[in-house]
Design a protein around this motif. Sequence first.
Motif, PDB file in Angstrom:
ATOM      1  N   TYR A  31     -13.967 -10.461  -5.953  1.00 17.56           N
ATOM      2  CA  TYR A  31     -15.298 -10.566  -6.539  1.00 17.56           C
ATOM      3  C   TYR A  31     -15.816 -11.983  -6.504  1.00 17.56           C
ATOM      4  CZ  TYR A  31     -13.673 -12.329 -11.179  1.00 17.56           C
ATOM      5  OH  TYR A  31     -13.151 -13.068 -12.209  1.00 17.56           O
ATOM      6  N   LEU A  32     -17.144 -12.070  -6.456  1.00 16.24           N
ATOM      7  CA  LEU A  32     -17.840 -13.352  -6.484  1.00 16.24           C
ATOM      8  C   LEU A  32     -18.250 -13.627  -7.923  1.00 16.24           C
ATOM      9  CD1 LEU A  32     -20.051 -12.736  -3.374  1.00 16.24           C
ATOM     10  CD2 LEU A  32     -18.494 -14.652  -3.580  1.00 16.24           C
ATOM     11  N   GLY A  33     -17.678 -14.668  -8.502  1.00 19.66           N
ATOM     12  CA  GLY A  33     -17.986 -14.987  -9.882  1.00 19.66           C
ATOM     13  C   GLY A  33     -19.382 -15.568 -10.026  1.00 19.66           C
ATOM     14  N   GLY A  34     -20.192 -14.959 -10.859  1.00 13.27           N
ATOM     15  CA  GLY A  34     -21.529 -15.472 -11.091  1.00 13.27           C
ATOM     16  C   GLY A  34     -21.635 -16.281 -12.368  1.00 13.27           C
ATOM     17  N   THR A  35     -20.910 -15.856 -13.403  1.00  8.29           N
ATOM     18  CA  THR A  35     -21.011 -16.489 -14.715  1.00  8.29           C
ATOM     19  C   THR A  35     -20.673 -17.969 -14.673  1.00  8.29           C
ATOM     20  OG1 THR A  35     -20.379 -14.375 -15.712  1.00  8.29           O
ATOM     21  CG2 THR A  35     -20.266 -16.313 -17.114  1.00  8.29           C
ATOM     22  N   LYS A  36     -19.673 -18.345 -13.876  1.00 11.55           N
ATOM     23  CA  LYS A  36     -19.253 -19.747 -13.796  1.00 11.55           C
ATOM     24  C   LYS A  36     -19.962 -20.507 -12.672  1.00 11.55           C
ATOM     25  CE  LYS A  36     -14.631 -19.332 -15.827  1.00 11.55           C
ATOM     26  NZ  LYS A  36     -14.674 -17.938 -16.300  1.00 11.55           N
ATOM     27  N   ASN A  37     -20.955 -19.867 -12.060  1.00  6.43           N
ATOM     28  CA  ASN A  37     -21.629 -20.551 -10.949  1.00  6.43           C
ATOM     29  C   ASN A  37     -23.137 -20.304 -10.955  1.00  6.43           C
ATOM     30  OD1 ASN A  37     -21.234 -22.281  -8.647  1.00  6.43           O
ATOM     31  ND2 ASN A  37     -21.706 -20.550  -7.327  1.00  6.43           N
ATOM     32  N   GLY A  38     -23.728 -20.388 -12.137  1.00  8.01           N
ATOM     33  CA  GLY A  38     -25.183 -20.402 -12.208  1.00  8.01           C
ATOM     34  C   GLY A  38     -25.887 -19.105 -12.518  1.00  8.01           C
ATOM     35  N   ALA A  39     -25.200 -17.958 -12.437  1.00  9.55           N
ATOM     36  CA  ALA A  39     -25.854 -16.694 -12.761  1.00  9.55           C
ATOM     37  C   ALA A  39     -25.977 -16.545 -14.276  1.00  9.55           C
ATOM     38  CB  ALA A  39     -25.059 -15.524 -12.187  1.00  9.55           C
ATOM     39  N   LEU A  40     -26.942 -15.763 -14.697  1.00 13.46           N
ATOM     40  CA  LEU A  40     -27.105 -15.500 -16.124  1.00 13.46           C
ATOM     41  C   LEU A  40     -25.882 -14.760 -16.662  1.00 13.46           C
ATOM     42  CD1 LEU A  40     -28.856 -15.508 -18.692  1.00 13.46           C
ATOM     43  CD2 LEU A  40     -29.882 -13.366 -17.888  1.00 13.46           C
ATOM     44  N   LEU A  41     -25.426 -13.785 -15.919  1.00 17.58           N
ATOM     45  CA  LEU A  41     -24.218 -13.047 -16.247  1.00 17.58           C
ATOM     46  C   LEU A  41     -23.832 -12.199 -15.040  1.00 17.58           C
ATOM     47  CD1 LEU A  41     -24.970  -9.882 -18.391  1.00 17.58           C
ATOM     48  CD2 LEU A  41     -26.727 -11.102 -17.121  1.00 17.58           C
ATOM     49  N   GLY A  42     -22.609 -11.687 -15.072  1.00 20.90           N
ATOM     50  CA  GLY A  42     -22.200 -10.723 -14.060  1.00 20.90           C
ATOM     51  C   GLY A  42     -21.363 -11.304 -12.931  1.00 20.90           C
ATOM     52  N   GLU A  43     -20.657 -10.407 -12.284  1.00 24.54           N
ATOM     53  CA  GLU A  43     -19.841 -10.738 -11.122  1.00 24.54           C
ATOM     54  C   GLU A  43     -20.135  -9.690 -10.048  1.00 24.54           C
ATOM     55  OE1 GLU A  43     -18.420 -13.436 -12.212  1.00 24.54           O
ATOM     56  OE2 GLU A  43     -18.540 -12.960 -14.340  1.00 24.54           O
ATOM     57  N   ALA A  44     -20.009 -10.075  -8.797  1.00 23.88           N
ATOM     58  CA  ALA A  44     -20.273  -9.153  -7.696  1.00 23.88           C
ATOM     59  C   ALA A  44     -18.948  -8.712  -7.072  1.00 23.88           C
ATOM     60  CB  ALA A  44     -21.153  -9.816  -6.641  1.00 23.88           C
ATOM     61  N   LEU A  45     -18.581  -7.459  -7.292  1.00 22.76           N
ATOM     62  CA  LEU A  45     -17.338  -6.921  -6.758  1.00 22.76           C
ATOM     63  C   LEU A  45     -17.550  -6.463  -5.316  1.00 22.76           C
ATOM     64  CD1 LEU A  45     -14.393  -5.957  -7.186  1.00 22.76           C
ATOM     65  CD2 LEU A  45     -15.347  -3.778  -7.974  1.00 22.76           C
ATOM     66  N   VAL A  46     -16.661  -6.910  -4.439  1.00 21.59           N
ATOM     67  CA  VAL A  46     -16.721  -6.527  -3.029  1.00 21.59           C
ATOM     68  C   VAL A  46     -15.477  -5.703  -2.715  1.00 21.59           C
ATOM     69  CG1 VAL A  46     -16.829  -7.339  -0.647  1.00 21.59           C
ATOM     70  CG2 VAL A  46     -17.951  -8.654  -2.468  1.00 21.59           C
ATOM     71  N   ILE A  47     -15.679  -4.439  -2.362  1.00 18.70           N
ATOM     72  CA  ILE A  47     -14.558  -3.544  -2.059  1.00 18.70           C
ATOM     73  C   ILE A  47     -14.479  -3.342  -0.555  1.00 18.70           C
ATOM     74  CG2 ILE A  47     -13.599  -1.236  -2.366  1.00 18.70           C
ATOM     75  CD1 ILE A  47     -14.992  -1.130  -5.074  1.00 18.70           C
TER      76      ILE A  47
ATOM     77  N   ARG B 297       0.825  -1.210   0.000  1.00 20.57           N
ATOM     78  CA  ARG B 297       0.000   0.000   0.000  1.00 20.57           C
ATOM     79  C   ARG B 297       0.861   1.261   0.000  1.00 20.57           C
ATOM     80  NH1 ARG B 297      -4.573  -2.255   4.245  1.00 20.57           N
ATOM     81  NH2 ARG B 297      -5.749  -3.461   2.706  1.00 20.57           N
ATOM     82  N   TRP B 298       1.995   1.183   0.645  1.00 13.88           N
ATOM     83  CA  TRP B 298       2.906   2.323   0.647  1.00 13.88           C
ATOM     84  C   TRP B 298       3.379   2.626  -0.775  1.00 13.88           C
ATOM     85  CZ3 TRP B 298       8.254   2.878  -0.369  1.00 13.88           C
ATOM     86  CH2 TRP B 298       8.792   4.109   0.012  1.00 13.88           C
ATOM     87  N   LYS B 299       3.474   1.577  -1.570  1.00  9.85           N
ATOM     88  CA  LYS B 299       3.896   1.734  -2.967  1.00  9.85           C
ATOM     89  C   LYS B 299       2.711   1.976  -3.900  1.00  9.85           C
ATOM     90  CE  LYS B 299       7.906  -1.283  -2.315  1.00  9.85           C
ATOM     91  NZ  LYS B 299       8.556  -2.578  -2.671  1.00  9.85           N
ATOM     92  N   GLY B 300       1.530   2.104  -3.341  1.00  7.32           N
ATOM     93  CA  GLY B 300       0.356   2.370  -4.153  1.00  7.32           C
ATOM     94  C   GLY B 300      -0.268   1.141  -4.775  1.00  7.32           C
ATOM     95  N   LEU B 301       0.089  -0.043  -4.276  1.00  7.03           N
ATOM     96  CA  LEU B 301      -0.453  -1.284  -4.809  1.00  7.03           C
ATOM     97  C   LEU B 301      -1.540  -1.834  -3.888  1.00  7.03           C
ATOM     98  CD1 LEU B 301       2.874  -3.032  -5.920  1.00  7.03           C
ATOM     99  CD2 LEU B 301       1.277  -1.757  -7.348  1.00  7.03           C
ATOM    100  N   LEU B 302      -2.521  -2.501  -4.470  1.00  9.50           N
ATOM    101  CA  LEU B 302      -3.622  -3.073  -3.707  1.00  9.50           C
ATOM    102  C   LEU B 302      -3.688  -4.586  -3.923  1.00  9.50           C
ATOM    103  CD1 LEU B 302      -6.312  -0.400  -4.669  1.00  9.50           C
ATOM    104  CD2 LEU B 302      -5.019  -0.517  -2.536  1.00  9.50           C
ATOM    105  N   LEU B 303      -4.247  -5.279  -2.951  1.00  7.56           N
ATOM    106  CA  LEU B 303      -4.391  -6.728  -3.051  1.00  7.56           C
ATOM    107  C   LEU B 303      -5.805  -7.057  -3.519  1.00  7.56           C
ATOM    108  CD1 LEU B 303      -3.258  -9.554  -2.688  1.00  7.56           C
ATOM    109  CD2 LEU B 303      -3.935  -9.454  -0.281  1.00  7.56           C
ATOM    110  N   TYR B 304      -5.888  -7.610  -4.717  1.00  4.68           N
ATOM    111  CA  TYR B 304      -7.170  -7.927  -5.339  1.00  4.68           C
ATOM    112  C   TYR B 304      -7.214  -9.415  -5.661  1.00  4.68           C
ATOM    113  CZ  TYR B 304     -10.659  -8.186  -9.115  1.00  4.68           C
ATOM    114  OH  TYR B 304     -11.720  -8.531  -9.904  1.00  4.68           O
ATOM    115  N   VAL B 305      -8.294 -10.087  -5.268  1.00  2.00           N
ATOM    116  CA  VAL B 305      -8.434 -11.522  -5.493  1.00  2.00           C
ATOM    117  C   VAL B 305      -9.452 -11.779  -6.600  1.00  2.00           C
ATOM    118  CG1 VAL B 305      -9.102 -13.733  -4.471  1.00  2.00           C
ATOM    119  CG2 VAL B 305      -7.829 -12.060  -3.105  1.00  2.00           C
ATOM    120  N   ASP B 306      -8.996 -12.463  -7.656  1.00  2.38           N
ATOM    121  CA  ASP B 306      -9.872 -12.860  -8.749  1.00  2.38           C
ATOM    122  C   ASP B 306     -10.799 -13.966  -8.247  1.00  2.38           C
ATOM    123  OD1 ASP B 306     -10.901 -14.341 -10.992  1.00  2.38           O
ATOM    124  OD2 ASP B 306      -9.353 -13.457 -12.260  1.00  2.38           O
ATOM    125  N   GLY B 307     -12.096 -13.737  -8.351  1.00  3.65           N
ATOM    126  CA  GLY B 307     -13.049 -14.696  -7.793  1.00  3.65           C
ATOM    127  C   GLY B 307     -13.901 -15.407  -8.820  1.00  3.65           C
ATOM    128  N   ALA B 308     -13.398 -15.553 -10.056  1.00  2.00           N
ATOM    129  CA  ALA B 308     -14.199 -16.207 -11.100  1.00  2.00           C
ATOM    130  C   ALA B 308     -14.694 -17.572 -10.654  1.00  2.00           C
ATOM    131  CB  ALA B 308     -13.381 -16.328 -12.384  1.00  2.00           C
TER     132      ALA B 308
END
Length: 225
Positions: free
Chosen positions: A77-93, A40-51
């Motif tokens: 994020y919670l992947g919806g496309t690969k787990n039964g949703a019609l489309l879309g992903e839910a991003l959690v910040i 974070r000091w270097k301006g980087l964030l930890l993001y987890v791909d949740g497909a």
Amino acid sequence: MSPSLQQHSNRMNPSFLRALVIFIRMKLVLLKGPAIVSLRWKGLLLYVDGARLGTALTANANDLSIQELAKLCDAFYLGGTKNGALLGEALVIQNPEINEDFRWMIKRQCGMLAKGRLIGAQFETLLEGGEQSLYFEMARHANEMAEKLKKGLMDLGVSFYSDSQTNQLFPILPAAVVKELEKDFFFYEWAPEKDGMIAIRLVTGWGTSESDVDALLSALQKLRA
């Protein structure tokens, strides 16, 4: 194989897929300390791909809860496309510094949907009930079908390109058998042919039935007879 037994994704080393399930909690806990402060000091964030987060969190080898995940990263994020949703992903910040301007970032990238709330309605239903929700129930089903398929393949004496703890399997089959299976089932050839053998990728999903698995195993048994 029905389309539900295969899902599209970028190819990657199967050992990396396994590491997502087995080692993610340990690595995230380590990153949460001095490492994340440095990032974070270097301006980087930890993001987890949740497909494939649903199948990862419900895998038998997993020791990470979704609550722990939320505490150990800036966003996921919670992947919806690969787990039964019609489309879309839910991003959690989780990091409030991201939230401040994120809405405008979406607009700048032309990603703001006029009726986005309709996509959100899917997740409200899918996630109702927490860890016992439909979202995780479907993910568990995908893993259970993969376990059934894995056991059936092992009973037939099939070896694997890499071990797997979730709903992706990488059996190694004779090239001639692979070509015959491709006539009736959809899957990817995962690695180049070597010594007459090919590693393929099989993916079970929320819509995979036991009869789907049985059909593949039966066809494979006949081809290897």
